[in-house]
Design an enzyme around this catalytic site. Structure first.
Site, mmCIF file in Angstrom:
data_model
loop_
_atom_site.group_PDB
_atom_site.id
_atom_site.type_symbol
_atom_site.label_atom_id
_atom_site.label_comp_id
_atom_site.label_asym_id
_atom_site.label_seq_id
_atom_site.Cartn_x
_atom_site.Cartn_y
_atom_site.Cartn_z
ATOM 1 N N THR A 69 22.481 23.917 -18.017
ATOM 2 C CA THR A 69 23.487 25.110 -18.455
ATOM 3 C C THR A 69 24.286 25.475 -17.315
ATOM 4 O OG1 THR A 69 21.476 26.716 -17.982
ATOM 5 C CG2 THR A 69 21.593 25.793 -20.039
ATOM 6 N N LYS A 112 24.423 48.156 -26.428
ATOM 7 C CA LYS A 112 23.611 48.778 -27.495
ATOM 8 C C LYS A 112 23.804 50.258 -27.601
ATOM 9 C CE LYS A 112 21.741 44.471 -26.301
ATOM 10 N NZ LYS A 112 21.898 43.667 -25.123
ATOM 11 N N TRP A 165 26.001 47.889 -31.825
ATOM 12 C CA TRP A 165 26.430 47.147 -30.860
ATOM 13 C C TRP A 165 28.046 47.335 -30.667
ATOM 14 C CZ3 TRP A 165 23.767 41.691 -32.271
ATOM 15 C CH2 TRP A 165 22.329 41.882 -32.028
#
Lengths: 551, 551
Positions: free
Chosen positions: A181, A436, A441
């Site tokens: 990744t 948040k 959100w």
């Protein structure tokens, strides 16, 4: 067991060698254009595999590549896994420290390196990190002056190999490939691809409106070190399509020439590549008439670019989505029945989505508590996926596996998405970049894009700051253009600009002007550094005072 | 394990329900046309599955269908395997004794029956053979007068089911389906299809030139009791295409009406169906303009029919190949690159092959000793295949498994094939129908087709007769047209006719005229009965004397 034989890459190679022996692989290398057939390719793949076999490599041994898209790299794509070893495609654009981490974490035994990347590899070399490496192999037939050792050239390496080598029966659950990744937070993590995952992904990208078929001439501009070149080198062979490999650091002129000379019908790359090709085509006489579509992914593709491609080049850009953990393609922005006659603008709207999920996979979006959210085009949730080519385990990282893979095999992508009634997915943000607030959100990316759309703004980043009542509230750090004098006026304008487009509670309570947004090694904003550097008690106090009264 | 979650049918159904909820399934039933969406379909599939679950069915329990292609049958295609039980599709055209064998061999627990086939099932019913059956379910909302019990109607059966039922996680190696071979020699043998086999086959028939995509309207005319309707009901759902099911014993008029009214783009059936549709189209005003191609398999498709379709209907017939043991499709006569511009005759030649092998499979042809033969368009050998949707075990028949599956997973198809340089396969005969003469093979089917091509011949069959020197020699049994008087002259003409086309030693040494070729229950020639009835010492003596001197 009635269930047939294993799903391995061998059958795809076998088919190209036998059913499409005359189809070509065209490779742009540091020495120029190289061209051969799948029949010749197959013999060389078998020679490579037999040499690895003779040297005792096999299950669990990782053979690394450090290269652009060329035919040597492509030979390793099949030769290494079909022999039973595992191909580790190192991202050549990583900083040295990451390369060192990859080689030592994967314990690579052999590194096959593109001669044009030799300097970079030498620079990254570290005796301890590279301890496992027993052999460096330089692509081509000569060994340049190098400090790496032991070293040989690829042609000498495979010279005594057996062109009729028969591949062993490899278990489908055995890892065939590996990529890391990109690791925006923390060190890169390894993702392994079993033969079965590659097999399933290969079949998948041969299906649907955009599937690769034997009449195609396919050029993966996306580097083969980026999640296995999005799996296209495998599918092109399986389909019996002609393969075109654009070689070292391809410029728009190179891409245009290959499209024109080789009759490329399908290609895939990040949006930047397509922007460069368009610019080149505007200034030069280029024939792209064979090109049917280009797949664009890796980051979101601007609609303006899609429109320009349709209008100026009669080529369709189609967005797609996927990640290292998903081999990678899980979504492509296919049209649905009845959309063939959409007007241009609506058509681009469809093509710009991350897309429809591929047959064979499942997905859902969930809120903070893991509750599934509706496909209404509004609800924002973390995207979860599962299926035969969605990983269920990170390499050497059980804590990451536990954090990201649920017991019933769902991968938490970390991406925040919405899904509309037609099933089209849009990726709006990373979970880590969400604010948040009061159980809801706020997408920091959407807010900062909105702010950066103002002509007086050079850069902007939005980060969450804790708040006793609302959990978190967004704070915007803004770099104004040099000639801006009325920062108070700009601040007010930015607040209004956000409020016009989004719910009022998305508006940052505090907007701070700074000189520069801190950036990471790849040039992206580093919100971690930003928060550490600028979010202090003073800011926290301002946020608390400014809490929105009208929520 | 990194390797993703299991390959089951669940994800295909889920995708149709969620991404293509408004796409339709149109079903011609005994009551007329029934029409609903994948959203409604999915709820009913879940209701069915929940009822099976509640009744305690699951892994290892076989739920049988005895039906034409309709929406109830289709609901069982997903509802039964996704719940964990196994779908057994009984061939409704089999003789009663075979049906009894199937039900008792499979130990079916439930039989879901088409009301139009109720008489046939009652006729085949036998208390002992049907001992395992706990429930008969008649498709529709009424139970006709019947001797079968306990019996209920399908709509009552699922009425209290849960439309939101969540399917369990089923292991991909678990059998999802089952069909029996047609069994030209001996009793039919069961072949089980695991979820993984169906999954792989489904992906396969969505790839390539003829792959099913979401814009298609697909009608499987091939019965769903013939090797899972060639897997098309699964792929149509996976792709999000519209499904059209032609119902009980569809006549050409029914097929034409469905094509026209529903806009069918792709279909699949045996050649007889296509001949019937052409005849109908010649005599009636039919609009088949939406039809792109029809897949033709099960037996070889006459080139004349293919030509007529191109010329008269502008529809392409494409041949394919497969068998019960291979889920079934392994080959489709796709064009290769550069063939788009072939003249009509050459194009038909390509389309008439059994085809190119699908990506993901491997094949070879071998001689008597198992030695691999070249792909030169001449060598005849038994076709062997292996891959993820080629079975490696027969149900309840270890001796058959041992005879037909090699240790490394190759299935001996029992079909004799040649493969040309381009990889196109032609099936010329069954191994059992070959005449093995002097270490070489003679195709009895090709010789009898050649003989039947003579205008004075009504029927002909070629069988092997043992010979002390040549092992076997071909003997032809011929039924002449009623008005033929000069049988000696005809015999000579037939010898010449065979010798013109094939090596001289292919010519039958003995040609016997008889009144009728014995036939089996499906109307095909029964060579077993023929040999028993007609091959006596006299014939054997004639064969021995006539042995060809010029070999």
């Amino acid at each position: 067991m009635p269930g047939g034989t294993d799903m391995t890459l061998r059958s795809f190679l076998w088919r190209a060698e036998n059913v499409f022996p005359e189809r070509e692989i065209v490779s742009r290398t540091h020495e120029g254009i190289h061209r051969y057939t799948y029949a010749e390719y197959g013999e060389r793949v078998r020679k490579l595999a037999s040499v690895l076999d003779e040297r005792g490599y096999g299950e669990g041994d990782r053979i690394a590549t450090f290269a652009w898209n060329n035919h040597w790299h492509h030979e390793a794509y099949f030769g290494v896994p079909c022999q039973g070893a595992q191909l580790h495609m190192i991202n050549i654009l990583l900083p040295d420290s990451h390369i060192q981490h990859l080689v030592s974490d994967a314990e690579d035994k052999v590194v096959v390196v593109d001669p044009v990347m030799l300097d970079k590899l030498e620079g990254a070399y570290d005796e301890e990190a590279f301890e496992s490496v027993e052999q460096f192999v330089v692509m081509g037939d000569t060994v340049p002056e190098t400090s790496l050792e032991p070293v040989t050239d690829y042609e000498s390496f495979i010279a005594d190999g057996d062109p009729d080598y028969e591949f062993p029966d490899v278990d489908e659950e055995q890892p065939a490939g590996m990529c890391y990744t990109s690791g925006t937070t923390g060190k890169p993590k390894g993702v392994e691809y079993t033969h079965k995952m590659y097999w399933a992904h290969t079949m998948s990208i041969m299906t649907g409106e955009l599937g690769i078929t034997n009449t195609d001439v396919e050029m993966p501009v996306v580097p083969m070190f980026h999640v296995s070149g999005w799996g296209r080198p495998f599918a092109t062979v399986a389909a019996g399509a002609k393969t075109v490999l654009p070689g070292p650091n391809p410029e728009p002129a190179d891409i245009a020439a290959l499209c024109e000379n080789e009759g490329v019908t399908k290609s895939a790359a990040v949006p930047t590549v397509w922007r460069g090709l368009l610019q080149y085509a505007r200034e030069n006489d280029v024939d792209l008439s064979e090109l049917e579509y280009v797949l664009s992914g890796g980051s979101s593709t601007p609609k303006g670019l899609m429109r320009d491609y349709r209008a100026e080049l009669d080529v369709e850009i189609v967005a797609g989505y996927g990640m290292t953990e998903t081999t990678p393609v899980t979504h492509v922005a296919e049209l649905k029945p009845g959309m063939e006659d959409l007007d241009e603008e609506s058509r681009v709207d469809v093509r710009a989505h991350a897309g429809l999920i591929s047959p064979g996979l499942e997905m859902k979006i969930v809120d903070d508590e893991g509750e599934e959210l509706p496909w209404d085009g509004e609800a924002l949730g973390e995207l979860l996926m599962r299926g035969p080519w969605v990983t269920t385990e990170y390499f050497n990282a059980p804590e990451k596996t536990e954090a990201r893979v649920t017991e019933d095999g769902w991968l938490r992508t970390g991406d925040i998405a919405r899904i509309d009634e037609d099933g089209y997915v849009d990726i709006v943000d990373r979970v880590d970049d969400l604010v948040k607030s009061g159980g809801e959100w706020i997408s920091s990316v959407e807010v900062e894009n909105r702010i950066m759309g103002h002509e007086d703004v050079a850069e902007a980043a939005v980060v969450p700051v804790e708040h006793p009542t609302w959990d978190e509230r967004p704070v915007a750090f803004v770099v104004a253009m040099e000639d801006v004098e009325d920062l108070e006026g700009l601040e007010e304008a930015l607040r209004q600009r956000v409020a016009e487009e989004y719910p009022k509670w998305w508006t940052p309570d505090v907007i701070e002007f700074i000189d520069e947004i801190p950036k990471g090694s790849t040039g992206k904003f580093s919100k971690k550094d930003l928060a550490e550097q600028y979010v202090d008690d003073e800011i926290r106090g301002e946020v608390e005072e400014a809490a929105p009264g009208d929520r």
